[in-house]
Write a protein that holds these residues in place. Structure first.
Motif, short mmCIF file in Angstrom:
data_model
loop_
_atom_site.label_atom_id
_atom_site.label_comp_id
_atom_site.label_asym_id
_atom_site.label_seq_id
_atom_site.Cartn_x
_atom_site.Cartn_y
_atom_site.Cartn_z
N ASP A 49 28.46 32.94 46.30
CA ASP A 49 29.59 32.08 45.96
C ASP A 49 30.24 31.53 47.23
O ASP A 49 31.41 31.78 47.51
N LEU A 50 29.50 30.75 47.98
CA LEU A 50 30.01 30.22 49.24
C LEU A 50 31.23 29.30 49.07
O LEU A 50 32.14 29.34 49.88
N PRO A 51 31.28 28.48 48.00
CA PRO A 51 32.48 27.64 47.83
C PRO A 51 33.66 28.41 47.22
O PRO A 51 34.71 27.84 46.99
N THR A 52 33.50 29.70 46.98
CA THR A 52 34.53 30.59 46.40
C THR A 52 35.14 30.03 45.11
O THR A 52 36.36 29.94 44.97
N THR A 53 34.27 29.73 44.16
CA THR A 53 34.70 29.23 42.86
C THR A 53 34.83 30.35 41.82
O THR A 53 35.38 30.13 40.75
N GLY A 54 34.26 31.52 42.13
CA GLY A 54 34.24 32.61 41.15
C GLY A 54 33.05 32.50 40.22
O GLY A 54 32.95 33.25 39.25
N LEU A 55 32.15 31.57 40.53
CA LEU A 55 30.98 31.33 39.67
C LEU A 55 29.70 31.46 40.49
O LEU A 55 29.69 31.14 41.68
N PRO B 220 30.36 42.26 47.01
CA PRO B 220 29.88 41.48 48.15
C PRO B 220 28.63 40.66 47.85
O PRO B 220 28.46 39.58 48.38
N MET B 221 27.77 41.17 46.98
CA MET B 221 26.55 40.41 46.64
C MET B 221 26.90 39.11 45.94
O MET B 221 26.28 38.08 46.19
N PHE B 222 27.89 39.14 45.06
CA PHE B 222 28.34 37.91 44.41
C PHE B 222 28.95 36.97 45.43
O PHE B 222 28.72 35.77 45.38
#
Length: 94
Positions: free
Chosen positions: A8-14, A2-4
């Motif tokens: 990662d608001l645009p949900t890019t995995g980065l 959840p912290m990541f």
């Protein structure tokens, strides 16, 4: 995880390198790793997009799960690069 996701608001995995370090410090991982180990982790999961140098936290978490749940000897069967990463973090396996 959840912290990541919070970073990662645009949900890019980065996430940025600073955000990655922040999560590791928050969960206590940064305190148990040497600087060389942290550098190896960042190098292993670095993704360069244009001028941005981000960390692929999805792959990091997948590799972390593999290391926790799999014996290092069988790790090579799962991921040829994963065993090299494991060896870098655990010099006893070199």
């Amino acid at each position: 995880k959840p912290m990541f996701f919070d970073f990662d608001l645009p949900t890019t995995g980065l996430v940025s390198q600073n955000q990655f370090h922040r999560v590791l410090h928050t969960v206590g991982l940064a305190e148990i790793l040497r600087q060389e180990e942290l550098d190896a982790i960042c190098k292993r999961f670095l993704v360069i997009r244009g001028n941005k140098r981000d960390i692929d936290y999805v792959e990091f978490l997948a590799q972390l799960d593999a290391i926790i749940s799999v014996d290092p000897i069988t790790l090579e069967e799962q991921s040829p690069t994963g065993v090299e990463w494991y060896k870098q973090l655990h010099s006893c396996c070199s």
